[in-house]
Design a protein around this motif. Structure first.
Motif, mmCIF file in Angstrom:
data_model
loop_
_atom_site.group_PDB
_atom_site.id
_atom_site.type_symbol
_atom_site.label_atom_id
_atom_site.label_comp_id
_atom_site.label_asym_id
_atom_site.label_seq_id
_atom_site.Cartn_x
_atom_site.Cartn_y
_atom_site.Cartn_z
ATOM 1 N N LYS A 144 0.833 -1.204 0.000
ATOM 2 C CA LYS A 144 0.000 0.000 0.000
ATOM 3 C C LYS A 144 0.868 1.254 0.000
ATOM 4 N N ALA A 145 1.947 1.236 0.786
ATOM 5 C CA ALA A 145 2.842 2.396 0.869
ATOM 6 C C ALA A 145 3.541 2.647 -0.459
ATOM 7 N N LEU A 146 3.997 1.581 -1.112
ATOM 8 C CA LEU A 146 4.713 1.731 -2.381
ATOM 9 C C LEU A 146 3.775 2.235 -3.473
ATOM 10 N N LYS A 147 2.552 1.746 -3.494
ATOM 11 C CA LYS A 147 1.567 2.249 -4.458
ATOM 12 C C LYS A 147 1.292 3.733 -4.217
ATOM 13 N N ASP A 174 1.981 9.714 -5.516
ATOM 14 C CA ASP A 174 2.396 11.009 -4.969
ATOM 15 C C ASP A 174 3.841 11.309 -5.356
ATOM 16 N N ALA A 175 4.038 12.209 -6.301
ATOM 17 C CA ALA A 175 5.384 12.513 -6.804
ATOM 18 C C ALA A 175 6.260 13.182 -5.751
ATOM 19 N N THR A 176 5.660 13.702 -4.686
ATOM 20 C CA THR A 176 6.443 14.389 -3.643
ATOM 21 C C THR A 176 6.848 13.455 -2.502
ATOM 22 N N ALA A 177 6.352 12.217 -2.521
ATOM 23 C CA ALA A 177 6.621 11.281 -1.425
ATOM 24 C C ALA A 177 8.085 10.870 -1.396
ATOM 25 N N GLU A 178 8.601 10.654 -0.192
ATOM 26 C CA GLU A 178 9.999 10.258 -0.019
ATOM 27 C C GLU A 178 10.149 8.741 -0.116
ATOM 28 N N ARG A 228 0.353 -1.580 -11.167
ATOM 29 C CA ARG A 228 1.568 -0.845 -11.480
ATOM 30 C C ARG A 228 2.788 -1.770 -11.428
ATOM 31 N N LYS A 229 3.867 -1.297 -12.026
ATOM 32 C CA LYS A 229 5.116 -2.048 -12.003
ATOM 33 C C LYS A 229 6.225 -1.185 -11.416
ATOM 34 N N PHE A 258 12.938 1.281 -7.936
ATOM 35 C CA PHE A 258 12.758 2.455 -8.799
ATOM 36 C C PHE A 258 11.441 2.374 -9.557
ATOM 37 N N GLU A 259 11.062 3.504 -10.140
ATOM 38 C CA GLU A 259 9.952 3.497 -11.092
ATOM 39 C C GLU A 259 10.311 2.580 -12.256
#
Length: 298
Positions: A9-12, A17-21, A57-58, A124-125
């Motif tokens: 859930k956190a990784l998704k 959120d592009a600002t997430a650390e 997502r991947k 990574f993305e």
């Protein structure tokens, strides 16, 4: 954060959120989303990259090779520091890391013993279109100047972000430039990168790391590393994008180009200065960005 459902859930959430650390992830979780590290999508000198499946997502998971003479936790921490600071659309997005130790039963001197193995991974993305090296190998792309120009611009933007954050990449090459769904380039692989402290712009190393052909002459000669070291590698990449790798003589590569095209001619001039053997004659990335704005207005 040990619960795999919570980590998923956190990784998704980070991907949305592009600002997430970036967050710390567990080895069992990364093993689970990569099918026990069965979906390999790339490999290099520092490890193997696997595709991670989050459902809709991947992600890409890099499992680092723990070779004592080539790896240390100091280098691992340095890479993470650089990745956290490097936030830009033209730099591959860093999502999380793992620093676990796993127990494994191994045969030693005829006896089974429990050995503790360090596991170091980066998440990574997922970037779907491979790397620039593979793009250059496909000669059907030779007439796509608009796309290649977009790539040159994107790489310059990404490198400008790194240098603004006082990061030297030190291994700029086509294989470390990933291409997204829109063929936008993303600088990747910070395995040998350095973060310079404020006021420091030059260091020396006794260990030569990087890829021959892209390493600056002064680094090969006396181990000198500066921001201009990256400019040399950038120049080689620009030359390859201008020529699609179709040159045999490094001294006369520009003779195969359409010099009547103003953008091509301008980038060729920039590339020539970038690969100058004297580093003080190479431009800074800031100067290149100024030139790029002039080229865009043509």
């Amino acid at each position: 954060m040990t619960d795999q459902v919570t980590q998923l859930k956190a990784l998704k959430g980070i991907l949305i959120d592009a600002t997430a650390e970036p967050i710390m992830l567990s080895y069992p979780f990364l093993s689970s989303i990569t099918g026990n590290f069965s979906r390999e999508i790339g490999r290099g000198g520092f490890g193997i990259v696997y595709q991670g499946d989050l459902g809709t997502r991947k992600v890409a998971v890099k499992k680092l090779s723990i070779i004592p003479e080539r790896f240390s936790d100091t280098l691992f921490v340095e890479e993470i520091k650089c990745l956290i600071k490097a936030k830009h659309n033209n730099v591959v997005r860093f999502l999380g890391y793992c620093a676990d130790t796993q127990g494994e039963l191994i045969l030693f001197n005829g006896m089974h013993v429990l050995s503790e193995l360090p596991q170091r991974l980066l998440c990574f993305e997922y970037v779907p279109n491979g790397n620039l090296g593979k793009y250059l190998e496909d000669k059907s792309h030779k007439d796509e100047w608009k796309i290649r120009h977009q790539m040159i611009r994107g790489i310059c933007h990404g490198l400008n972000c790194l240098h603004e954050q006082r990061i030297t990449h030190l291994d700029l090459k086509p294989e470390n430039i990933l291409l997204d769904a829109c063929m936008e380039p993303k600088i990747a692989d910070f395995g040998i990168s350095r973060c310079f402290d404020e006021g420091i712009s030059r260091v020396y190393t006794k260990i030569l790391r990087g890829t021959m052909g892209y390493i600056a002459p002064e680094t090969i000669k006396n181990g000198e590393i500066t921001f201009k070291s990256d400019i040399y590698g950038l120049g080689i990449i620009i030359i390859k994008l201008l020529t699609m790798g179709n040159y045999s003589d490094f001294e006369s590569w520009h003779t195969s180009l359409d010099m009547d095209h103003p953008q091509v001619r301008s980038w060729a001039e920039i590339a020539q200065t970038c690969v100058h053997t004297a580093q003080h004659k190479r431009p800074t990335i800031c100067k290149i960005m100024q030139k790029m704005n002039e080229i865009d207005s043509m």
